[in-house]
Each structure stands twice: as C-alpha cells, then as structure tokens.
Design an enzyme around this catalytic site. Structure first.
Site, PDB file in Angstrom:
ATOM      1  N   ASN A   6     -32.994 -34.965 -23.964  1.00  0.00           N
ATOM      2  CA  ASN A   6     -32.408 -36.282 -23.739  1.00  0.00           C
ATOM      3  C   ASN A   6     -32.980 -36.855 -22.445  1.00  0.00           C
ATOM      4  O   ASN A   6     -32.737 -36.316 -21.361  1.00  0.00           O
ATOM      5  CB  ASN A   6     -30.882 -36.136 -23.651  1.00  0.00           C
ATOM      6  CG  ASN A   6     -30.171 -37.447 -23.395  1.00  0.00           C
ATOM      7  OD1 ASN A   6     -30.776 -38.517 -23.456  1.00  0.00           O
ATOM      8  ND2 ASN A   6     -28.881 -37.373 -23.097  1.00  0.00           N
ATOM      9  N   LEU A   7     -33.727 -37.935 -22.548  1.00  0.00           N
ATOM     10  CA  LEU A   7     -34.341 -38.530 -21.360  1.00  0.00           C
ATOM     11  C   LEU A   7     -33.381 -39.404 -20.571  1.00  0.00           C
ATOM     12  O   LEU A   7     -33.728 -39.866 -19.476  1.00  0.00           O
ATOM     13  CB  LEU A   7     -35.580 -39.346 -21.757  1.00  0.00           C
ATOM     14  CG  LEU A   7     -36.699 -38.570 -22.465  1.00  0.00           C
ATOM     15  CD1 LEU A   7     -37.911 -39.470 -22.675  1.00  0.00           C
ATOM     16  CD2 LEU A   7     -37.081 -37.321 -21.696  1.00  0.00           C
ATOM     17  N   LYS A   8     -32.184 -39.644 -21.125  1.00  0.00           N
ATOM     18  CA  LYS A   8     -31.166 -40.464 -20.455  1.00  0.00           C
ATOM     19  C   LYS A   8     -31.817 -41.751 -19.945  1.00  0.00           C
ATOM     20  O   LYS A   8     -32.536 -42.428 -20.685  1.00  0.00           O
ATOM     21  CB  LYS A   8     -30.490 -39.661 -19.348  1.00  0.00           C
ATOM     22  CG  LYS A   8     -29.803 -38.394 -19.871  1.00  0.00           C
ATOM     23  CD  LYS A   8     -28.965 -37.725 -18.824  1.00  0.00           C
ATOM     24  CE  LYS A   8     -28.223 -36.536 -19.419  1.00  0.00           C
ATOM     25  NZ  LYS A   8     -27.352 -35.867 -18.443  1.00  0.00           N
ATOM     26  N   HIS A  85     -21.865 -38.764 -26.229  1.00  0.00           N
ATOM     27  CA  HIS A  85     -22.246 -37.994 -25.045  1.00  0.00           C
ATOM     28  C   HIS A  85     -21.225 -38.248 -23.942  1.00  0.00           C
ATOM     29  O   HIS A  85     -20.617 -39.322 -23.881  1.00  0.00           O
ATOM     30  CB  HIS A  85     -23.648 -38.405 -24.582  1.00  0.00           C
ATOM     31  CG  HIS A  85     -24.223 -37.512 -23.541  1.00  0.00           C
ATOM     32  ND1 HIS A  85     -23.927 -37.652 -22.205  1.00  0.00           N
ATOM     33  CD2 HIS A  85     -25.070 -36.450 -23.634  1.00  0.00           C
ATOM     34  CE1 HIS A  85     -24.570 -36.726 -21.520  1.00  0.00           C
ATOM     35  NE2 HIS A  85     -25.267 -35.978 -22.359  1.00  0.00           N
ATOM     36  N   GLU A 133     -20.755 -29.647 -24.400  1.00  0.00           N
ATOM     37  CA  GLU A 133     -21.331 -29.865 -23.079  1.00  0.00           C
ATOM     38  C   GLU A 133     -20.214 -30.090 -22.066  1.00  0.00           C
ATOM     39  O   GLU A 133     -19.708 -31.212 -21.954  1.00  0.00           O
ATOM     40  CB  GLU A 133     -22.254 -31.087 -23.071  1.00  0.00           C
ATOM     41  CG  GLU A 133     -23.586 -30.890 -23.735  1.00  0.00           C
ATOM     42  CD  GLU A 133     -24.550 -32.011 -23.363  1.00  0.00           C
ATOM     43  OE1 GLU A 133     -25.611 -31.702 -22.831  1.00  0.00           O
ATOM     44  OE2 GLU A 133     -24.227 -33.188 -23.584  1.00  0.00           O
ATOM     45  N   ILE A 138     -23.195 -30.603 -16.330  1.00  0.00           N
ATOM     46  CA  ILE A 138     -24.360 -31.415 -16.679  1.00  0.00           C
ATOM     47  C   ILE A 138     -25.171 -31.725 -15.424  1.00  0.00           C
ATOM     48  O   ILE A 138     -24.639 -32.190 -14.416  1.00  0.00           O
ATOM     49  CB  ILE A 138     -23.929 -32.717 -17.383  1.00  0.00           C
ATOM     50  CG1 ILE A 138     -23.362 -32.394 -18.771  1.00  0.00           C
ATOM     51  CG2 ILE A 138     -25.107 -33.678 -17.516  1.00  0.00           C
ATOM     52  CD1 ILE A 138     -22.808 -33.597 -19.506  1.00  0.00           C
ATOM     53  N   GLY A 173     -26.779 -27.899 -18.073  1.00  0.00           N
ATOM     54  CA  GLY A 173     -27.409 -26.923 -17.199  1.00  0.00           C
ATOM     55  C   GLY A 173     -28.530 -26.121 -17.815  1.00  0.00           C
ATOM     56  O   GLY A 173     -29.077 -25.225 -17.170  1.00  0.00           O
ATOM     57  N   ALA A 194     -31.758 -32.132 -20.438  1.00  0.00           N
ATOM     58  CA  ALA A 194     -32.244 -33.412 -19.944  1.00  0.00           C
ATOM     59  C   ALA A 194     -33.073 -33.224 -18.683  1.00  0.00           C
ATOM     60  O   ALA A 194     -34.290 -33.172 -18.727  1.00  0.00           O
ATOM     61  CB  ALA A 194     -31.067 -34.361 -19.698  1.00  0.00           C
ATOM     62  N   SER A 195     -32.400 -33.081 -17.535  1.00  0.00           N
ATOM     63  CA  SER A 195     -33.099 -33.086 -16.256  1.00  0.00           C
ATOM     64  C   SER A 195     -34.108 -31.958 -16.124  1.00  0.00           C
ATOM     65  O   SER A 195     -35.118 -32.108 -15.432  1.00  0.00           O
ATOM     66  CB  SER A 195     -32.093 -33.034 -15.102  1.00  0.00           C
ATOM     67  OG  SER A 195     -31.269 -31.888 -15.189  1.00  0.00           O
TER      68      SER A 195
END
Length: 215
Positions: A6-8, A85, A133, A138, A173, A194-195
């Site tokens: 997920n690139l958010k 989400h 999640e 997150i 995470g 994501a991150s």
C-alpha cells in the site's frame, strides 16, 4: 503468500515501486501487488504489476462528487481494492455498499479491521479477504506477528468460524522476510505492508528481502 504493498500517500515514485514489484514477482513467483493513489492506478498498472485501489466508494454512476467509482478504478487497471483501512474507516453500511460496487466492477476485495472481533464481522460481509491491522502498530516497524501473535491467530479463527472461504491477511509493522514467514506460520495467507517498501531507499531490495525466505 500474497504481498500487497500500500503506497498510501507517501512521496515515493509509484512507477518505480511498481516496476520493482513486478520484477520481484516475476523472478520469485510470489504474488505481489501494489495499491497506489487513485490518480496513479493507470500508470502503475501499465508496469504489468497486479494493481489494487486503496479504496472505492459505495456509489454507482451519478451525482457523487469526490467519490472513487469502482468501475473507474477497474477501467484504469485495478483488479482489486482495499476497504475500511484504519486510516479511512467506513460505516458498516458503507463497507457493504462498497463491496457491492466492487463486485459490479469485478474487483477482488480485502476488508481491513483492527482486531479479531471486527475480522469476524468483516468476514460475514463475504469479501474475498480480510486483513487484521492493529492501528497502534502501523508504521512502527514492529510486526503484529511478533508484538501480539494472538491477534493473528485470533483473526484466522474468527474468520473461519464465519466464512471458511475468506482469505486472512495481516498487516502493521511488516517489513522483513522474517515477518512474512511469521505471518504465514500463524495462519495468514498474505500480508499488507506500506512504509517498509514505499519509504525504502531501494524498493526492489526491500521486496527481494521480503520474499527471499519463500524461495
């Protein structure tokens, strides 16, 4: 094992990440998908990577300014969508309506939830998948599979009691191959992250590290 990145709204290059994901998926045989911003779905899909929307709205064609039409996401190249989400929570009726919209557009669906109880409720709506999640984890780099593995096993059990056909993913995470293996060992069929990729200096290296234990 399904890996959904997920690139958010991170300031990464979505095409660079998507190209890396497509290459890693082709080289490893692991299913890897990318969920960019709605305006970037087409560009990401053109790389050949499996492309997901981050959200679609519970609307049909009509007067719905600011909504994300499921059919528009599909036309742009998306094959699936996340819903609910923790950074974009929906009311129950809106989740149900968005699932209907996704079905009309032939989009695969994953409904996110915070804990096993919510996972059971989400599974009852008959999405293709659910993802647990815990919001407090997150973006922390501390995977739920280590911080509280009972959340993952509880989510798997809760979904199975309601809907044996739904896939269960976990997120929050996740950033390493070890995290991916731990999630699989706990019964998850995939991960959201994501991150760990979107903010990585080298997205391809991050993805290669992630899938390496599966090879």
């Amino acid at each position: 094992m399904f890996v959904l990145v997920n690139l958010k709204a991170y300031p990464c290059d979505p095409v660079e990440v998507a190209t890396a994901a497509a290459d890693v998926s082709d080289d490893s045989g692991v299913r890897v998908a990318v969920a960019p911003q709605a305006a970037q779905i087409s560009a990401v899909a053109e790389t050949g990577v499996e492309t997901w929307a981050q959200h679609v709205s519970a609307v049909e064609h009509g007067s719905h300014t600011g909504s994300t039409l499921a059919e528009a996401a599909a036309d742009a190249g998306a094959v699936g969508t996340l819903l609910n989400h923790s950074e974009n929570r929906l009311k129950l009726a809106d989740i149900d309506g968005a699932l209907d919209a996704a079905d009309r557009a032939d989009l695969e669906t994953i409904v996110c939830a915070n804990n096993p109880a919510q996972i059971g409720a989400a599974a009852a709506l008959d999405p293709d998948g659910v993802a647990v999640e815990p919001p407090e984890l997150i973006g922390t780099g501390t995977p739920v599979s280590k911080a509280d593995p009972d959340i993952v096993t509880g989510a798997v059990d809760a979904a199975a009691r309601v809907n044996g056909d739904v896939d269960v993913l976990c997120g929050a995470g996740i950033s390493t191959g070890e995290d991916l293996v731990s999630a699989s060992d706990l019964g998850a069929s995939g991960v959201l992250l994501a991150s760990g990729v979107a903010k990585a200096d080298d997205p391809r290296a991050a993805l290669e590290d992630l899938v390496e234990p599966l090879l």
